[in-house]
Design a protein around this motif. Structure first.
Motif, PDB file in Angstrom:
ATOM      1  N   ILE A   7      20.854  15.221   8.318  1.00  0.00           N
ATOM      2  CA  ILE A   7      19.446  15.351   7.834  1.00  0.00           C
ATOM      3  C   ILE A   7      18.739  14.153   8.141  1.00  0.00           C
ATOM      4  CG2 ILE A   7      18.116  15.156   5.360  1.00  0.00           C
ATOM      5  CD1 ILE A   7      20.801  16.306   4.275  1.00  0.00           C
ATOM      6  N   PRO A   8      17.442  14.203   8.911  1.00  0.00           N
ATOM      7  CA  PRO A   8      16.703  13.073   9.534  1.00  0.00           C
ATOM      8  C   PRO A   8      16.305  12.183   8.169  1.00  0.00           C
ATOM      9  CG  PRO A   8      15.818  15.243  10.066  1.00  0.00           C
ATOM     10  CD  PRO A   8      17.023  15.659   9.188  1.00  0.00           C
ATOM     11  N   ASP A   9      16.257  10.948   8.281  1.00  0.00           N
ATOM     12  CA  ASP A   9      16.317  10.122   7.127  1.00  0.00           C
ATOM     13  C   ASP A   9      15.943   8.807   7.876  1.00  0.00           C
ATOM     14  OD1 ASP A   9      16.217   8.430   4.945  1.00  0.00           O
ATOM     15  OD2 ASP A   9      17.604   9.881   3.757  1.00  0.00           O
ATOM     16  N   GLY A  10      14.811   8.228   7.663  1.00  0.00           N
ATOM     17  CA  GLY A  10      14.581   6.890   8.111  1.00  0.00           C
ATOM     18  C   GLY A  10      14.909   5.930   7.204  1.00  0.00           C
ATOM     19  N   ASP A  11      15.539   6.242   6.010  1.00  0.00           N
ATOM     20  CA  ASP A  11      15.831   5.190   4.973  1.00  0.00           C
ATOM     21  C   ASP A  11      16.995   4.674   5.055  1.00  0.00           C
ATOM     22  OD1 ASP A  11      13.108   4.940   4.222  1.00  0.00           O
ATOM     23  OD2 ASP A  11      13.210   6.334   2.630  1.00  0.00           O
ATOM     24  N   ALA A  12      17.914   6.010   5.170  1.00  0.00           N
ATOM     25  CA  ALA A  12      19.357   5.595   5.358  1.00  0.00           C
ATOM     26  C   ALA A  12      20.082   5.309   6.725  1.00  0.00           C
ATOM     27  CB  ALA A  12      19.870   7.010   4.573  1.00  0.00           C
ATOM     28  N   GLU A  13      20.938   4.783   6.634  1.00  0.00           N
ATOM     29  CA  GLU A  13      21.763   4.391   7.859  1.00  0.00           C
ATOM     30  C   GLU A  13      22.367   5.677   8.282  1.00  0.00           C
ATOM     31  OE1 GLU A  13      25.338   1.393   9.014  1.00  0.00           O
ATOM     32  OE2 GLU A  13      24.055   0.645   7.678  1.00  0.00           O
ATOM     33  N   PRO A  14      22.577   5.840   9.757  1.00  0.00           N
ATOM     34  CA  PRO A  14      23.011   6.926  10.146  1.00  0.00           C
ATOM     35  C   PRO A  14      24.590   7.009   9.964  1.00  0.00           C
ATOM     36  CG  PRO A  14      21.651   5.952  11.896  1.00  0.00           C
ATOM     37  CD  PRO A  14      21.748   5.267  10.687  1.00  0.00           C
ATOM     38  N   GLY A  15      25.086   8.167   9.414  1.00  0.00           N
ATOM     39  CA  GLY A  15      26.461   8.280   9.164  1.00  0.00           C
ATOM     40  C   GLY A  15      26.557   8.203   7.374  1.00  0.00           C
ATOM     41  N   THR A  16      25.630   8.014   6.764  1.00  0.00           N
ATOM     42  CA  THR A  16      25.583   7.793   5.400  1.00  0.00           C
ATOM     43  C   THR A  16      25.235   9.089   4.711  1.00  0.00           C
ATOM     44  OG1 THR A  16      24.646   5.623   5.176  1.00  0.00           O
ATOM     45  CG2 THR A  16      24.374   6.521   3.381  1.00  0.00           C
ATOM     46  N   ILE A  17      25.848   9.345   3.422  1.00  0.00           N
ATOM     47  CA  ILE A  17      25.834  10.856   2.848  1.00  0.00           C
ATOM     48  C   ILE A  17      24.628  10.702   2.145  1.00  0.00           C
ATOM     49  CG2 ILE A  17      26.884  12.197   1.282  1.00  0.00           C
ATOM     50  CD1 ILE A  17      29.666  11.248   2.217  1.00  0.00           C
ATOM     51  N   VAL A  18      23.769  11.741   2.349  1.00  0.00           N
ATOM     52  CA  VAL A  18      22.450  11.647   1.581  1.00  0.00           C
ATOM     53  C   VAL A  18      22.370  12.872   0.772  1.00  0.00           C
ATOM     54  CG1 VAL A  18      21.195  10.046   3.178  1.00  0.00           C
ATOM     55  CG2 VAL A  18      21.231  12.556   3.506  1.00  0.00           C
ATOM     56  N   GLN A  19      23.267  13.850   0.776  1.00  0.00           N
ATOM     57  CA  GLN A  19      23.195  15.050   0.028  1.00  0.00           C
ATOM     58  C   GLN A  19      24.350  15.579  -0.243  1.00  0.00           C
ATOM     59  OE1 GLN A  19      21.000  18.247   1.718  1.00  0.00           O
ATOM     60  NE2 GLN A  19      21.335  19.415  -0.195  1.00  0.00           N
TER      61      GLN A  19
END
Length: 184
Positions: A147-159
């Motif tokens: 999921i493209p996310d500018g706030d979270a660090e790549p590899g972080t679970i956001v969902q």
């Protein structure tokens, strides 16, 4: 020791006595050395066998303990499906239904069932895997999408699409998750 070891020991002792009485012969001396070597070999084999038996006992005890700890694995997996359906049903109830007197009594029973199921899981060592905000761990999480996310660090679970569970220290079911990536 067994009977052969006793015989060998007795023969060696008898030859020693005869030798001590004053009739030392080279052949008897060789025979004594041969019997002592055979006795030493028999003792070594007996010690090895005893050690092997002890190792087998330890292995069997460990396997027995693991079988007892994880015998309910398949049953627990099946119960997870029921827990998932119950949670989805509770999540789907609208605000209007929660305000209705009859529906709210029914919902209270369902929520009580969900709490009891959670308590049973806890009693038996079934725990939910933390996912949201954690770094992806391929041993506990299964990435379903990025999921493209500018706030979270790549590899972080956001969902989290489906929660994962552990049975004591073993994975029962991985958490199905969406992982952050840098926006395009």
């Amino acid at each position: 020791m067994n009977e052969n070891d006793d015989k060998l020991g007795e023969e060696a002792e008898e030859i020693r006595r005869e030798t001590a009485e004053g009739a030392p012969e080279v052949a008897e001396h060789d025979r004594v050395a041969e019997l002592e070597a055979a006795l030493e070999e028999a003792n070594s084999k007996a010690l090895y066998a005893a050690a092997e038996i002890q190792n087998v006992r330890r292995r069997l005890e460990t396997e027995k303990q693991q079988a007892a700890n994880y015998a309910t694995t398949q049953f627990a997996r099946d119960m997870l499906a029921i827990k998932d359906h119950l949670e989805r049903a509770l999540d789907a109830v609208s605000k209007e239904l929660r305000d209705d007197k009859v529906a709210s009594s029914f919902l209270a029973g369902m929520e009580s069932t969900a709490r009891e199921l959670e308590a049973v899981f806890t009693r038996h060592g079934i725990t939910r895997i933390a996912a949201l905000g954690e770094q992806l761990d391929p041993h506990r999480h299964q990435a379903m999408m990025e999921i493209p996310d500018g706030d979270a660090e790549p590899g972080t679970i956001v969902q989290e699409m489906q929660p994962g569970y552990m049975l004591k220290d073993r994975l029962l079911r991985p958490a199905l998750v969406g992982v952050a990536r840098k926006p395009d």
